[in-house]
Design an enzyme around this catalytic site. Structure first.
Site, PDB file in Angstrom:
ATOM      1  N   LYS A 199      64.993   6.247  10.229  1.00 47.85           N
ATOM      2  CA  LYS A 199      63.584   5.870  10.100  1.00 47.85           C
ATOM      3  C   LYS A 199      62.725   7.074   9.729  1.00 47.85           C
ATOM      4  O   LYS A 199      61.929   7.025   8.798  1.00 47.85           O
ATOM      5  CB  LYS A 199      63.081   5.286  11.423  1.00 47.85           C
ATOM      6  CG  LYS A 199      61.569   5.186  11.536  1.00 47.85           C
ATOM      7  CD  LYS A 199      61.109   4.597  12.855  1.00 47.85           C
ATOM      8  CE  LYS A 199      60.880   5.570  13.967  1.00 47.85           C
ATOM      9  NZ  LYS A 199      59.603   6.310  13.938  1.00 47.85           N
ATOM     10  N   ASN A 200      62.900   8.158  10.481  1.00 46.06           N
ATOM     11  CA  ASN A 200      61.995   9.294  10.301  1.00 46.06           C
ATOM     12  C   ASN A 200      62.301  10.120   9.054  1.00 46.06           C
ATOM     13  O   ASN A 200      61.538  11.007   8.695  1.00 46.06           O
ATOM     14  CB  ASN A 200      61.967  10.166  11.566  1.00 46.06           C
ATOM     15  CG  ASN A 200      61.220   9.462  12.687  1.00 46.06           C
ATOM     16  OD1 ASN A 200      60.548   8.447  12.460  1.00 46.06           O
ATOM     17  ND2 ASN A 200      61.346   9.972  13.893  1.00 46.06           N
ATOM     18  N   ASP A 255      62.674  12.193  21.123  1.00 41.50           N
ATOM     19  CA  ASP A 255      62.847  10.757  20.879  1.00 41.50           C
ATOM     20  C   ASP A 255      64.043  10.159  21.627  1.00 41.50           C
ATOM     21  O   ASP A 255      64.306   8.958  21.520  1.00 41.50           O
ATOM     22  CB  ASP A 255      62.993  10.486  19.373  1.00 41.50           C
ATOM     23  CG  ASP A 255      61.723  10.818  18.619  1.00 41.50           C
ATOM     24  OD1 ASP A 255      60.659  10.892  19.268  1.00 41.50           O
ATOM     25  OD2 ASP A 255      61.792  11.017  17.397  1.00 41.50           O
ATOM     26  N   CYS A 259      47.753   7.317  20.724  1.00 45.05           N
ATOM     27  CA  CYS A 259      49.150   6.926  20.703  1.00 45.05           C
ATOM     28  C   CYS A 259      49.692   6.982  22.124  1.00 45.05           C
ATOM     29  O   CYS A 259      49.259   7.813  22.925  1.00 45.05           O
ATOM     30  CB  CYS A 259      49.877   7.904  19.793  1.00 45.05           C
ATOM     31  SG  CYS A 259      51.628   7.864  19.952  1.00 45.05           S
ATOM     32  N   ARG A 277      59.925  -1.737  15.738  1.00 46.68           N
ATOM     33  CA  ARG A 277      59.288  -0.751  14.848  1.00 46.68           C
ATOM     34  C   ARG A 277      60.315   0.255  14.360  1.00 46.68           C
ATOM     35  O   ARG A 277      60.221   0.748  13.244  1.00 46.68           O
ATOM     36  CB  ARG A 277      58.204   0.014  15.613  1.00 46.68           C
ATOM     37  CG  ARG A 277      56.919  -0.733  15.806  1.00 46.68           C
ATOM     38  CD  ARG A 277      55.883   0.189  16.368  1.00 46.68           C
ATOM     39  NE  ARG A 277      55.927   1.464  15.653  1.00 46.68           N
ATOM     40  CZ  ARG A 277      55.509   2.622  16.126  1.00 46.68           C
ATOM     41  NH1 ARG A 277      54.993   2.700  17.311  1.00 46.68           N
ATOM     42  NH2 ARG A 277      55.599   3.720  15.405  1.00 46.68           N
ATOM     43  N   ARG A 298      48.322  13.646  19.793  1.00 52.94           N
ATOM     44  CA  ARG A 298      49.078  13.992  18.577  1.00 52.94           C
ATOM     45  C   ARG A 298      48.116  14.432  17.489  1.00 52.94           C
ATOM     46  O   ARG A 298      47.800  13.683  16.572  1.00 52.94           O
ATOM     47  CB  ARG A 298      49.946  12.811  18.135  1.00 52.94           C
ATOM     48  CG  ARG A 298      50.985  12.470  19.199  1.00 52.94           C
ATOM     49  CD  ARG A 298      51.833  11.306  18.820  1.00 52.94           C
ATOM     50  NE  ARG A 298      52.776  11.597  17.760  1.00 52.94           N
ATOM     51  CZ  ARG A 298      53.601  10.690  17.234  1.00 52.94           C
ATOM     52  NH1 ARG A 298      53.569   9.442  17.668  1.00 52.94           N
ATOM     53  NH2 ARG A 298      54.438  11.026  16.280  1.00 52.94           N
TER      54      ARG A 298
HETATM   55  N1  EPU Z   1      51.031  19.247  16.814  1.00 56.33           N
HETATM   56  C1  EPU Z   1      49.887  20.021  16.780  1.00 56.33           C
HETATM   57  N2  EPU Z   1      49.123  19.969  15.634  1.00 56.33           N
HETATM   58  C2  EPU Z   1      49.452  19.211  14.552  1.00 56.33           C
HETATM   59  C3  EPU Z   1      50.639  18.432  14.615  1.00 56.33           C
HETATM   60  C4  EPU Z   1      51.408  18.476  15.764  1.00 56.33           C
HETATM   61  O1  EPU Z   1      49.556  20.728  17.737  1.00 56.33           O
HETATM   62  O2  EPU Z   1      48.717  19.223  13.549  1.00 56.33           O
HETATM   63  C5  EPU Z   1      51.857  19.238  18.038  1.00 56.33           C
HETATM   64  C6  EPU Z   1      52.007  17.852  18.647  1.00 56.33           C
HETATM   65  O3  EPU Z   1      50.956  17.583  19.534  1.00 56.33           O
HETATM   66  C7  EPU Z   1      53.354  17.931  19.334  1.00 56.33           C
HETATM   67  C8  EPU Z   1      54.130  18.840  18.436  1.00 56.33           C
HETATM   68  O4  EPU Z   1      53.170  19.551  17.674  1.00 56.33           O
HETATM   69  O5  EPU Z   1      53.229  18.534  20.598  1.00 56.33           O
HETATM   70  C9  EPU Z   1      55.101  18.126  17.529  1.00 56.33           C
HETATM   71  O6  EPU Z   1      54.461  17.059  16.842  1.00 56.33           O
HETATM   72  P1  EPU Z   1      54.915  16.627  15.383  1.00 56.33           P
HETATM   73  O7  EPU Z   1      53.771  16.804  14.453  1.00 56.33           O
HETATM   74  O8  EPU Z   1      56.185  17.328  15.041  1.00 56.33           O
HETATM   75  O9  EPU Z   1      55.196  15.089  15.549  1.00 56.33           O
HETATM   76  P2  EPU Z   1      55.065  14.035  14.393  1.00 56.33           P
HETATM   77  O10 EPU Z   1      55.400  14.692  13.122  1.00 56.33           O
HETATM   78  O11 EPU Z   1      53.780  13.313  14.502  1.00 56.33           O
HETATM   79  C10 EPU Z   1      57.556  13.234  14.352  1.00 56.33           C
HETATM   80  C11 EPU Z   1      58.291  11.943  14.539  1.00 56.33           C
HETATM   81  C12 EPU Z   1      58.230  11.539  16.000  1.00 56.33           C
HETATM   82  C13 EPU Z   1      58.868  12.654  16.826  1.00 56.33           C
HETATM   83  C14 EPU Z   1      58.158  13.993  16.551  1.00 56.33           C
HETATM   84  C15 EPU Z   1      58.822  15.167  17.234  1.00 56.33           C
HETATM   85  C16 EPU Z   1      58.101  10.829  12.420  1.00 56.33           C
HETATM   86  C17 EPU Z   1      57.528   9.723  11.626  1.00 56.33           C
HETATM   87  N3  EPU Z   1      57.711  10.919  13.687  1.00 56.33           N
HETATM   88  O12 EPU Z   1      56.219  13.009  14.761  1.00 56.33           O
HETATM   89  O13 EPU Z   1      58.991  10.348  16.133  1.00 56.33           O
HETATM   90  O14 EPU Z   1      58.772  12.359  18.198  1.00 56.33           O
HETATM   91  O15 EPU Z   1      58.162  14.263  15.132  1.00 56.33           O
HETATM   92  O16 EPU Z   1      60.137  15.298  16.821  1.00 56.33           O
HETATM   93  O17 EPU Z   1      58.909  11.592  11.921  1.00 56.33           O
HETATM   94  C18 EPU Z   1      59.642   8.305  17.109  1.00 56.33           C
HETATM   95  O18 EPU Z   1      60.395   8.129  16.144  1.00 56.33           O
HETATM   96  O19 EPU Z   1      59.671   7.591  18.149  1.00 56.33           O
HETATM   97  C19 EPU Z   1      58.650   9.380  17.055  1.00 56.33           C
HETATM   98  C20 EPU Z   1      57.579   9.414  17.842  1.00 56.33           C
END
Ligand code: EPU
Length: 435
Positions: free
Chosen positions: A22-23, A318, A127, A415, A132
């Site tokens: 998915k991701n 995850d 969320c 989802r 996030r």
């Molecule tokens: N963060 C910041 N600033 C930003 C972005 C992130 O401080 O601008 C922080 C977040 O608060 C968090 C950490 O950095 O503490 C990591 O967040 P990240 O941005 O990596 O998460 P994401 O990209 O929104 C993806 C996956 C998530 C998975 C996370 C961590 C996708 C579509 N989503 O989210 O997947 O948990 O990386 O590996 O790739 C799931 O599939 O259930 C899911 C939530």
């Protein structure tokens, strides 16, 4: 609202195939906005999140079709129309209604700025798994020359041609995964070289980079925290097969382990879940690995251990909730922390309804260390899923619990898991979907 009814106590056995990731699929689909020829992606799982992103892409003027063999074809207007449509006439607005349903919708921001020079993308909003933010996405895109402002809940952006720059993608909790995806997509057609420091090294980010390279991008250093991008003028199309879903695979292995069964998950990349396999072995599971499969044999009761979810190559956040379900039956006391999303513990209250003994010390910041006192048996109950991975944890607990467990609000599970209930039932679980 659909619910899953599970009668626990059946050890799972047999072989089951992992679905596509998915991701990996979601940012790759979003990156197709950059393509000037049709794109075909194989292995895209049939999921609600995939449908939602397809709807966002359609609203941006992209033709998205599921082919008979399961492949997904995405065609931008550049590739389907010979009488060239002016790029300024294409839509660039990703609506709150859709983006709030699924955060990965925000991944269209980088591609829109790079290809269409404009973007109006809803901020994803709250969320269930905690705060996030998207500040790292915005700072890095600004460094590449985009003019961004936040207005009425939307990121409104403009860019002529983006310009290569050195950007930082790590925040206080480590690198951002979708932030790296957004910025990578923006940098591939920027003028000159970009260096992405503190980049995410998750296999899904590597997969996106390979997909972009297949379309003609020039990216080096994928899988390391420093990615170098040499901007190119334009990208063509590509046919690409996405990687297997390591989170789904790990969830299935834990499902087998929690029932004390023995089964094989096939069609995965075992190295992608090295940390999970090592932790399963520490808990007393027997693991046999081939190049593309993992066979797990669960112990009678797992050994307790301390688990900490971290960015790749650590145990993924995850899979943290699913570990909690497993360790709730361990012999002894375990602790669980999540360094990526420190407050991602919504499943605790529901697992307790199944007789798990779990304590969340109240630090007032929601970033405590959860203590799991293993119990000999869980007992079935009606529970409510709060998010995708929490639902999976409840299903796993239900497979081991005595009597019937009913997991409500199954749409969370749909989802991100392609027919998890069907796969578990093929492995011998007693699990039914009811309205
Ligand atoms: N963060 C910041 N600033 C930003 C972005 C992130 O401080 O601008 C922080 C977040 O608060 C968090 C950490 O950095 O503490 C990591 O967040 P990240 O941005 O990596 O998460 P994401 O990209 O929104 C993806 C996956 C998530 C998975 C996370 C961590 C996708 C579509 N989503 O989210 O997947 O948990 O990386 O590996 O790739 C799931 O599939 O259930 C899911 C939530």
């Amino acid at each position: 609202m659909e619910r899953l009814c599970i009668t626990g106590g059946r050890p799972l056995s047999g072989t089951i195939a992992a679905s596509g990731s998915k991701n990996a699929a979601l940012p790759i689909m979003a990156a197709s906005i950059l393509a000037q020829q049709p794109v075909r992606i194989d292995g895209v799982p049939q999921l609600r999140d995939v449908c939602t992103l397809a709807d966002i892409l359609r609203s941006l003027g992209i033709r998205v079709s599921r082919l008979e063999d399961g492949g997904l074809e995405l065609a931008t207007v550049d590739s389907v129309s010979l009488d060239s449509v002016p790029i300024d006439s294409l839509p660039v607005r990703a609506d709150y209604e859709l983006v709030s349903r699924m955060r990965a919708g925000f991944c269209v921001l980088g591609p829109l700025l790079a290809r269409r020079g404009r973007a109006v993308v809803s901020l994803p909003g709250g969320c269930a798994i905690g705060d996030r933010p998207v500040d790292l996405h915005l700072a890095a895109l600004t460094a590449l020359g985009a003019e961004l402002k936040v207005e009425h809940g939307y990121v409104v952006g403009r860019a002529k041609r983006l310009v290569g720059a050195e950007v930082q993608l790590s925040g206080p909790r480590g690198p951002t995964v979708t932030g790296t995806a957004n910025v990578l997509c923006a940098a591939v057609t920027a003028r000159g070289q970009s260096v992405l420091r503190g980049a995410a090294i998750e296999p899904e980010v590597v997969d996106l980079g390979r997909f972009l390279n297949a379309m003609g991008a020039r990216i080096e250093g994928l899988g390391t925290s420093m990615i170098a991008v040499e901007g190119v003028d334009q990208l063509g199309g590509a046919r690409y097969k996405i990687i297997p879903d390591r989170i789904e695979a790990a969830t299935l292995l834990l499902a087998v382990a929690i029932t004390g069964g023995r089964a094989t998950v096939d069609g995965l990349v075992p190295q992608h879940i090295d940390a999970v396999l090592a932790a399963l072995e520490r808990s007393g599971c027997r693991i046999d690995t081939t190049a593309h499969s993992v066979c797990v044999a669960g112990p009678q009761r797992p050994r307790a251990q301390d688990i900490c979810a971290r960015p790749y190559p650590g145990i993924p956040t995850d899979i943290q909730a699913q570990w909690m379900a497993f360790l709730s039956l361990a012999q002894g006391r375990s602790t669980i922390r999540d360094e990526v999303f420190p407050g991602r513990f919504m499943h605790v209250a529901e697992l307790k309804r199944l007789s798990a003994r779990i304590e969340t010390p109240d630090t007032g910041r929601g970033d405590g260390c959860v203590v799991v006192e293993g119990v000999e048996r869980l007992t079935g109950a009606t529970v409510t899923a709060t998010d995708l991975r929490a639902s999976a944890a409840l299903v796993l607990a239900g497979l081991a619990a005595e009597g019937e467990t009913v997991v409500r609000d199954v749409y969370h599970l749909d989802r991100g898991y392609e027919g998890l209930d069907v796969k578990l039932s093929e492995l011998g679980a007693e699990i039914f979907r009811r309205r």
